[in-house]
Scaffold this motif. Sequence first.
Motif, PDB file in Angstrom:
ATOM      1  N   ALA A  18       1.417  -1.382  -0.381  1.00 49.60           N
ATOM      2  CA  ALA A  18       0.136   0.085  -0.292  1.00 49.60           C
ATOM      3  C   ALA A  18       0.751   1.470   0.119  1.00 49.60           C
ATOM      4  N   ALA A  19       1.396   1.080   0.803  1.00 50.84           N
ATOM      5  CA  ALA A  19       3.318   2.536   1.465  1.00 50.84           C
ATOM      6  C   ALA A  19       3.302   2.630  -0.488  1.00 50.84           C
ATOM      7  N   GLY A  20       3.631   1.733  -0.954  1.00 53.52           N
ATOM      8  CA  GLY A  20       4.832   1.881  -2.064  1.00 53.52           C
ATOM      9  C   GLY A  20       3.801   2.217  -3.829  1.00 53.52           C
ATOM     10  N   VAL A  21       2.374   1.335  -3.432  1.00 56.66           N
ATOM     11  CA  VAL A  21       1.519   2.450  -4.516  1.00 56.66           C
ATOM     12  C   VAL A  21       1.142   4.034  -4.271  1.00 56.66           C
ATOM     13  N   LEU A  22       0.757   4.120  -3.135  1.00 55.74           N
ATOM     14  CA  LEU A  22       0.521   5.396  -2.884  1.00 55.74           C
ATOM     15  C   LEU A  22       1.554   7.060  -3.150  1.00 55.74           C
ATOM     16  N   VAL A  23       2.410   6.128  -2.614  1.00 57.24           N
ATOM     17  CA  VAL A  23       4.136   6.458  -3.283  1.00 57.24           C
ATOM     18  C   VAL A  23       4.186   6.830  -4.262  1.00 57.24           C
ATOM     19  N   TYR A  24       4.301   6.032  -5.566  1.00 52.44           N
ATOM     20  CA  TYR A  24       4.376   5.899  -7.103  1.00 52.44           C
ATOM     21  C   TYR A  24       2.927   6.808  -7.441  1.00 52.44           C
ATOM     22  N   ARG A  25       1.672   6.860  -6.751  1.00 51.82           N
ATOM     23  CA  ARG A  25       0.411   7.537  -6.973  1.00 51.82           C
ATOM     24  C   ARG A  25       1.046   8.977  -6.967  1.00 51.82           C
ATOM     25  N   ARG A  26       1.202   9.103  -5.978  1.00 46.66           N
ATOM     26  CA  ARG A  26       1.487  11.027  -5.152  1.00 46.66           C
ATOM     27  C   ARG A  26       2.605  11.502  -6.349  1.00 46.66           C
ATOM     28  N   THR A  27       3.174  10.741  -6.728  1.00 48.25           N
ATOM     29  CA  THR A  27       4.710  10.951  -7.205  1.00 48.25           C
ATOM     30  C   THR A  27       4.531  11.092  -8.742  1.00 48.25           C
ATOM     31  N   ALA A  28       3.128  11.335  -9.382  1.00 46.37           N
ATOM     32  CA  ALA A  28       3.072  11.709 -10.648  1.00 46.37           C
ATOM     33  C   ALA A  28       3.458  13.123 -10.676  1.00 46.37           C
ATOM     34  N   PRO A  29       4.167  13.369 -11.899  1.00 48.24           N
ATOM     35  CA  PRO A  29       5.103  14.110 -12.467  1.00 48.24           C
ATOM     36  C   PRO A  29       3.601  14.987 -12.856  1.00 48.24           C
ATOM     37  N   PRO A  30       3.262  16.982 -12.952  1.00 39.77           N
ATOM     38  CA  PRO A  30       2.587  17.663 -12.905  1.00 39.77           C
ATOM     39  C   PRO A  30       2.212  17.827 -14.492  1.00 39.77           C
ATOM     40  N   GLU A  31       4.080  18.230 -14.951  1.00 37.14           N
ATOM     41  CA  GLU A  31       4.240  18.162 -16.546  1.00 37.14           C
ATOM     42  C   GLU A  31       5.969  18.245 -16.415  1.00 37.14           C
ATOM     43  N   GLY A  32       7.033  17.434 -17.035  1.00 41.90           N
ATOM     44  CA  GLY A  32       7.202  17.648 -16.898  1.00 41.90           C
ATOM     45  C   GLY A  32       8.789  17.070 -15.345  1.00 41.90           C
ATOM     46  N   GLY A  33       8.048  16.459 -13.874  1.00 39.33           N
ATOM     47  CA  GLY A  33       8.571  15.875 -13.256  1.00 39.33           C
ATOM     48  C   GLY A  33       9.295  14.915 -13.503  1.00 39.33           C
ATOM     49  N   GLN A  34       9.795  13.862 -12.577  1.00 43.65           N
ATOM     50  CA  GLN A  34      10.140  12.856 -11.878  1.00 43.65           C
ATOM     51  C   GLN A  34       9.556  11.997 -13.473  1.00 43.65           C
ATOM     52  N   SER A  35      10.569  11.038 -13.692  1.00 37.98           N
ATOM     53  CA  SER A  35      10.530  10.112 -15.399  1.00 37.98           C
ATOM     54  C   SER A  35       9.568   8.784 -13.751  1.00 37.98           C
ATOM     55  N   ARG A  36       9.196   7.834 -15.006  1.00 42.18           N
ATOM     56  CA  ARG A  36       9.000   6.777 -14.160  1.00 42.18           C
ATOM     57  C   ARG A  36       9.870   6.024 -13.395  1.00 42.18           C
ATOM     58  N   GLY A  37      10.969   5.683 -14.445  1.00 38.63           N
ATOM     59  CA  GLY A  37      11.798   5.049 -12.787  1.00 38.63           C
ATOM     60  C   GLY A  37      12.306   5.214 -11.693  1.00 38.63           C
ATOM     61  N   GLU A  38      12.250   6.664 -11.943  1.00 42.30           N
ATOM     62  CA  GLU A  38      12.510   7.665 -11.012  1.00 42.30           C
ATOM     63  C   GLU A  38      11.267   7.793  -9.468  1.00 42.30           C
ATOM     64  N   ARG A  39      10.345   7.235 -10.251  1.00 45.11           N
ATOM     65  CA  ARG A  39       8.993   7.090  -9.354  1.00 45.11           C
ATOM     66  C   ARG A  39       8.880   5.681  -8.998  1.00 45.11           C
ATOM     67  N   LEU A  40       9.090   5.049  -9.697  1.00 46.72           N
ATOM     68  CA  LEU A  40       9.320   3.774  -9.138  1.00 46.72           C
ATOM     69  C   LEU A  40      10.520   2.780  -7.866  1.00 46.72           C
ATOM     70  N   ALA A  41      11.617   3.621  -8.487  1.00 47.29           N
ATOM     71  CA  ALA A  41      12.995   3.929  -6.916  1.00 47.29           C
ATOM     72  C   ALA A  41      12.483   4.333  -5.910  1.00 47.29           C
ATOM     73  N   VAL A  42      11.470   5.616  -5.908  1.00 42.03           N
ATOM     74  CA  VAL A  42      10.792   6.653  -4.209  1.00 42.03           C
ATOM     75  C   VAL A  42       9.898   5.670  -4.368  1.00 42.03           C
ATOM     76  N   ALA A  43       8.929   4.891  -4.756  1.00 42.95           N
ATOM     77  CA  ALA A  43       8.235   3.985  -3.927  1.00 42.95           C
ATOM     78  C   ALA A  43       8.881   2.392  -3.472  1.00 42.95           C
ATOM     79  N   LEU A  44       9.499   1.714  -3.980  1.00 45.20           N
ATOM     80  CA  LEU A  44      10.716   0.740  -3.706  1.00 45.20           C
ATOM     81  C   LEU A  44      11.253   0.745  -2.621  1.00 45.20           C
ATOM     82  N   GLY A  45      11.506   2.356  -2.785  1.00 43.63           N
ATOM     83  CA  GLY A  45      12.675   2.355  -1.433  1.00 43.63           C
ATOM     84  C   GLY A  45      11.121   2.835  -0.536  1.00 43.63           C
ATOM     85  N   ALA A  46      10.074   3.442  -0.208  1.00 46.51           N
ATOM     86  CA  ALA A  46       9.596   3.603   0.782  1.00 46.51           C
ATOM     87  C   ALA A  46       8.251   1.896   0.595  1.00 46.51           C
ATOM     88  N   ALA A  47       8.316   1.281   0.187  1.00 47.11           N
ATOM     89  CA  ALA A  47       7.929  -0.110   0.028  1.00 47.11           C
ATOM     90  C   ALA A  47       9.172  -0.951   1.602  1.00 47.11           C
TER      91      ALA A  47
END
Length: 77
Positions: A18-47
């Motif tokens: 649940a923490a991984g999913v929430l972090v992945y969704r909340r770090t969604a870039p509005p425009e030109g933010g983090q890439s998909r890989g960076e978001r995945l790395a942050v979500a895996l770190g939270a998990a």
Amino acid sequence: MYVTFDLITALVVSGAFAAGVLVYRRTAPPEGGQSRGERLAVALGAAATVIVIGSYLGGGFRGIEHAANPAKSEVSR
């Protein structure tokens, strides 16, 4: 067999998921933010953080359970 250990493990894994999913969704870039890989790395770190903290707490609860009955913990030589 320790039922409490199995329950704690299930809670830790579901909390980590649940923490991984929430972090992945909340770090969604509005425009030109983090890439998909960076978001995945942050979500895996939270998990992983949830798993480490949950494992520590689960081990602590198990340790209290064993310490409550000192007669069983004595080893005869």
